[in-house]
Design an enzyme around this catalytic site. Structure first.
Site, PDB file in Angstrom:
ATOM      1  N   ALA A  19       0.822  -1.210   0.000  1.00 21.51           N
ATOM      2  CA  ALA A  19       0.000   0.000   0.000  1.00 21.51           C
ATOM      3  C   ALA A  19       0.856   1.261   0.000  1.00 21.51           C
ATOM      4  O   ALA A  19       0.545   2.231  -0.689  1.00 21.51           O
ATOM      5  CB  ALA A  19      -0.942  -0.003   1.204  1.00 21.51           C
ATOM      6  N   GLY A  20       1.950   1.247   0.752  1.00 27.23           N
ATOM      7  CA  GLY A  20       2.771   2.442   0.870  1.00 27.23           C
ATOM      8  C   GLY A  20       3.693   2.656  -0.318  1.00 27.23           C
ATOM      9  O   GLY A  20       3.799   3.771  -0.848  1.00 27.23           O
ATOM     10  N   ARG A  55     -11.196 -18.823   5.897  1.00 27.87           N
ATOM     11  CA  ARG A  55     -10.205 -19.046   6.950  1.00 27.87           C
ATOM     12  C   ARG A  55     -10.816 -19.154   8.336  1.00 27.87           C
ATOM     13  O   ARG A  55     -10.409 -19.990   9.138  1.00 27.87           O
ATOM     14  CB  ARG A  55      -9.205 -17.893   6.930  1.00 27.87           C
ATOM     15  CG  ARG A  55      -8.393 -17.915   5.676  1.00 27.87           C
ATOM     16  CD  ARG A  55      -7.507 -16.714   5.543  1.00 27.87           C
ATOM     17  NE  ARG A  55      -6.660 -16.912   4.370  1.00 27.87           N
ATOM     18  CZ  ARG A  55      -5.784 -16.029   3.921  1.00 27.87           C
ATOM     19  NH1 ARG A  55      -5.644 -14.878   4.533  1.00 27.87           N
ATOM     20  NH2 ARG A  55      -5.046 -16.295   2.868  1.00 27.87           N
TER      21      ARG A  55
END
Lengths: 247, 684
Positions: B78-79, B369
């Site tokens: 994301a960064g 999950r």
């Protein structure tokens, strides 16, 4: 098991370091090497002695942050990263020497921590494909032969840990560059910048103070991701081609 | 065997009807606050909202972009993708990470793959189906506008990554291969063997380094953000910078900008043992929370079913075995307790209980999950677990590749999962090609995070939050291969559009380094560091972290109860008091000091742990990864209560300076679905 550890300690880059000896007891063979150092650090902290600084992050062999010279071998006796080395590879009563990566281009920050910023600066000089976000064509527009994609992937698994440099008697980063050159050079997307990439990355490599390659092969033997030595042949071939093209 | 057999409809709350909670277990622990809502998503059909928002977001002309500065904390998917994209656009970007290189961020460890609605398999996939699967997988606790957008931009991510040279797996014809993943019935997952996260992150990292060379991005490695600077410019309080510590020299630095982006990842390490990297922490997000950013749904934790079990007290982290292994591996335990100590190879087929295939015949080993994890836990609680006993219980189940090896050959399995099976052998000393692997659930991901609107802006103007650090897309449970999708969607294709609308009002009034807000933030950081170094107690930071993790796992893990959560809150408060009085950190502030770094992170984890328990206590329903024992069906499945809990819990910090949490203020965002009907999930 009980172990004797000889560990390099150095307060900071400007101060001279030296080897110190520590005893660590009750080490389980299921511990990873770094967990063994965690145990030692807890003991040191309890005694009022500053813990030993070492790098690690993912501890699953993929981030490339950890890396120690263990008994003179980069990442120790098994072909893996230091974090994935387990104490079952050692025996009770053994003396283990632990040092930081050995290379002028990776100066020591503290104890076992080194500065590998040179690798980032090499990538900045061409270890990429120039494509701005949003300008990519549809993914299936360019098929890539499966074998080429596989080779690109196999060498793209380099984790940038620096073991190749630490293991090389010349302190060369040729395996690191060769892996990137080969990864991008195998793909059609990597062709437009192929010549400039190799020329600029090699120039930065030399500028950073890494040594030249004399085909010793210690790098590939130490590589935890088993990057093959032939990426250096590819590197040299691409460099010759680029020069022939007038670079 | 379709994906739409859900029969049990629950009431569908309308826009106006307020959510009335029958029993509020957390009533003594918080203060009710005003409702909150997203104001940025346009009205209209869901498939037009993003196009509309992009069009309506104001533009910044290229010459002005050079006058606008952006701080981005974190260099994961994301960064790094946001830093690269904003750099390409011409903004002045500063990128921070605590590691020695941006390439080390923990996105690198993601194994299985990345989802995208390309429908290359022509198996009925579409943007709408990816949207539907993600909302359903998240147990109807996500915001539908955000999720639809995620599905919509997913296809562009694959195009972008292929163009960058990401070596995805390909078929013989040279086209991209796909595999299936848990919780869905189409094949939409793109992968690069078991190292997809690594390859995607290297792609984003290289794009980032390209911008460093171009001079648009400056990187600050081995820097840790310790405070956000919020400046009141007369009519609005805005995030205008950060205080960061150079981890090598110890210098406290002030960095100012027009806008701040947190892409600082998740806080799974609050449990001490998790699949996160050692350094993953909540500090950037928590410091922002303390300055006014709301923390949303902090109790939503993903416990991943297939991890290598704990081997002893020395354990420092847990290792995930990719969910993709469930494509070919079969989970089982012995039918009877008597067989649990036997060599698994000697247990006859009829004496094995392939429990997921038995309980969930439609999805079998590919259930989501949360469901697989709880089923594995239940098997062990029944006494049918395998492997060594820990505190009297065997905490492990088998994941068996024998059938896959018979079907695909050893080479076939090796090609698909080689590095994973190698890793297993290295850690456990057992060869998974010969003996079934032993696995057990472990904390892996957090769906909770800082609250953001459709623009990914937090409740502090000018503070944007992307990737795992925000709460927005996964509801109460994230589907496999969707974290990589979200990180890159946010960074490449969402934030660059929404942030320009905010920056169109800039450049904002210049802030000096001696502005009171800056000095206040610096002084808070310096005081905290001094405190850690001068407590001079007897316990190490790690010992506190381990104890906190034990409390969280025991009472706020796979199963939560009112009594357990209240007990956990008491234990955490006691732990915090002891931490403040009895911590021992050696060394100095002006050099590399890893104990000092950890002290700050653990202090923030302790506060977060309390808020997670309060959030879990308030939500007396089971949804996704949050299972309240008080809310289950007769056969033990999670039971939601949409009439009461169809909201995002956005918490406002209300604590004092002495490290007490006070009574956090709860703001509810009512979740309304217009494009999809809320149903109880069924994977049977």
């Amino acid at each position: 098991m009980n172990l004797t550890l000889k560990i390099w300690r150095q307060p900071d880059a400007a101060t001279t370091g030296s080897m110190h000896t520590y005893e660590v007891d009750d080490v389980s063979e299921d511990m990873s090497f770094l967990e063994m150092l965690d145990v030692l650090n807890e003991q040191l902290n309890a005694k009022g002695e500053e813990p030993i600084a070492f790098d690690s992050d993912c501890r699953e062999g993929i981030c490339g942050m950890c890396g120690l010279m263990i008994n003179g071998e980069a990442h120790g006796p098994v072909t893996t990263t230091t974090c994935q080395l387990h104490m079952r590879s050692f025996t009770d009563g053994e003396t283990i020497t632990i040092e930081p990566w050995r290379s002028d281009a990776f100066p020591v920050v503290k104890d076992l921590v080194v500065d590998r910023g040179a690798f980032d600066r090499i990538i900045q000089q061409g270890g990429f494909i120039s494509v701005n976000t949003g300008s990519a064509p549809e993914a299936h527009a360019v098929p890539v032969p499966r074998d080429d994609a596989m080779r690109a992937f196999n060498v793209a698994t380099c984790i940038g840990c620096g073991a190749c440099v630490a293991a090389c008697p010349n302190g060369s980063a040729s395996l690191f560059i060769g892996a990137k050159i080969t990864h991008l050079g195998e793909l059609p997307q990597g062709q437009p910048e192929r010549d400039s990439r190799v020329v600029n990355m090699v120039a930065q490599h030399d500028h950073e103070g890494f040594g030249g390659c004399t085909n010793i092969g210690e790098c590939a033997a130490a590589c935890p991701k088993e990057i093959p030595l032939d990426v250096i042949s590819q590197l040299n071939k691409d460099l010759r081609t680029a020069i022939r093209h007038g670079h | 065997m379709t994906d739409m057999p859900d029969t049990t409809l629950t009431s569908h709350p309308s826009h106006d009807s307020p959510l009335e909670v029958d029993t509020d277990d957390a009533v003594d622990y918080y203060t009710p606050g005003a409702p909150i809502g997203d104001t940025k998503a346009p009205d209209g059909p869901i498939n037009e909202r993003w196009q509309t928002r992009k069009f309506e977001a104001r533009l910044v002309n290229p010459a002005n972009r050079r006058k606008l500065s952006v701080i981005i904390v974190g260099t994961g998917l994301a960064g790094a993708s946001a830093a690269a994209t904003l750099g390409e656009a011409g903004y002045v970007v500063k990128s921070f990470c605590y590691q020695d290189s941006p390439r080390r961020a923990h996105s690198i460890a993601a194994q299985g793959g990345i989802n995208a609605a390309k429908n290359y398999k022509e198996d009925g996939d579409s943007v709408h189906r990816l949207f539907y699967d993600t909302v359903k997988g998240g147990d109807y606790r996500s915001r539908e506008s955000n999720v639809y957008r995620l599905a919509e931009v997913s296809t562009s991510i694959i195009d972008q990554c292929v163009a960058q040279g990401v070596p995805f797996a390909r078929e013989y014809g040279g086209l991209l291969d796909n595999r299936s993943f848990g919780g869905v019935q189409v094949s939409r997952t793109f992968y690069a063997r078991g190292q997809t996260g690594q390859q995607l992150l290297i792609g984003a990292y290289q794009a980032l380094e390209r911008q460093v060379a171009a001079g648009t991005v400056e990187t600050f490695t081995r820097h840790e953000m310790l405070e956000v600077i919020v400046v009141d410019d007369g009519d609005t309080s805005r995030a205008r910078g950060i205080i960061a510590r150079d981890m090598v020299t110890g210098e406290i630095e002030t960095h100012l900008a027009d806008v701040v982006v947190l892409a600082s990842g998740g806080y799974g390490n609050v449990f001490y043992l998790s699949t996160n990297a050692m350094g993953c922490n909540v500090t950037a997000a928590w410091r922002a929370h303390r300055k006014g950013a709301y923390m949303a749904n902090p109790c939503y934790t993903q416990i991943h079913p297939t991890c290598i079990p704990v081997s002893g007290a020395h354990q420092s982290k847990l290792t995930l075995m990719s969910e993709s292994l469930r494509n070919d591996g079969r989970m089982w335990v012995p039918r009877t307790k008597a067989d649990c100590e036997k060599d698994p190879r000697s247990i006859a087929e009829e004496d094995r209980d392939y429990f997921l295939e038995r309980i969930y015949p439609s999805f079998g080993n590919l259930v989501p999950r949360d469901i697989a994890s709880r089923a594995a836990k239940n098997m062990c609680d029944e006494g049918r677990g395998v492997g060594p006993e820990v505190d009297g219980v065997r905490r492990g189940v088998y994941l068996d590749f024998a059938d896959a090896i018979a079907r695909l050959g050893k080479d076939g399995v090796e090609e698909k999962y080689d590095n994973l099976l190698d890793m297993y052998e290295r850690i456990t000393g057992e060869n998974p090609y010969e003996v079934p692997m032993r696995i057990y659930p472990a904390v892996h991901y957090v769906m909770g995070g800082l609250w953001v609107d459709y623009d990914l802006q937090s409740s502090i103007p000018g503070l944007f939050v992307t990737g795992e650090a925000n709460f927005s897309d996964h509801g109460a449970n994230r589907l496999g291969a969707s974290a990589l999708m979200q990180g890159l969607a946010d960074g490449y294709f969402v934030l660059p559009h929404t942030i320009r609308d905010y920056l169109a009002d800039g450049p904002f009034e210049k802030v000096d380094e001696d502005h009171p807000a800056v000095l206040e933030a610096r002084s808070a950081v310096e005081k905290r560091i001094e405190h850690f170094l001068t407590v001079n107690g007897t316990r190490s930071v790690d010992s506190y972290h381990r104890e906190l993790g034990h409390i969280m796992w025991e009472y706020c893990g796979m199963e939560r109860t009112e009594d357990g959560l209240k007990k956990a809150i008491d234990l955490i408060r006691t732990l915090r008091d002891d931490f403040n009085r009895n911590l021992k950190v050696l060394g100095t502030a002006d050099s590399l000091n890893q104990s000092l770094e950890k002290a700050g992170r653990v202090a923030d984890f302790i506060e977060l742990g309390e808020l997670m328990c309060i959030d879990a206590l308030n939500r007396r329903e089971s949804c996704g990864g949050h299972f309240r024992a008080e809310s289950q069906t007769e056969d033990g499945e999670a039971l939601r209560h949409d009439d009461q809990y169809a909201y995002v819990a956005a918490w406002e910090f209300a604590g004092g300076e002495a490290g007490t949490m006070g009574k956090p203020v709860l703001h509810k965002e009512h979740l309304v679905y217009t494009a999809i009907e809320m149903k109880q999930r069924s994977y049977k």
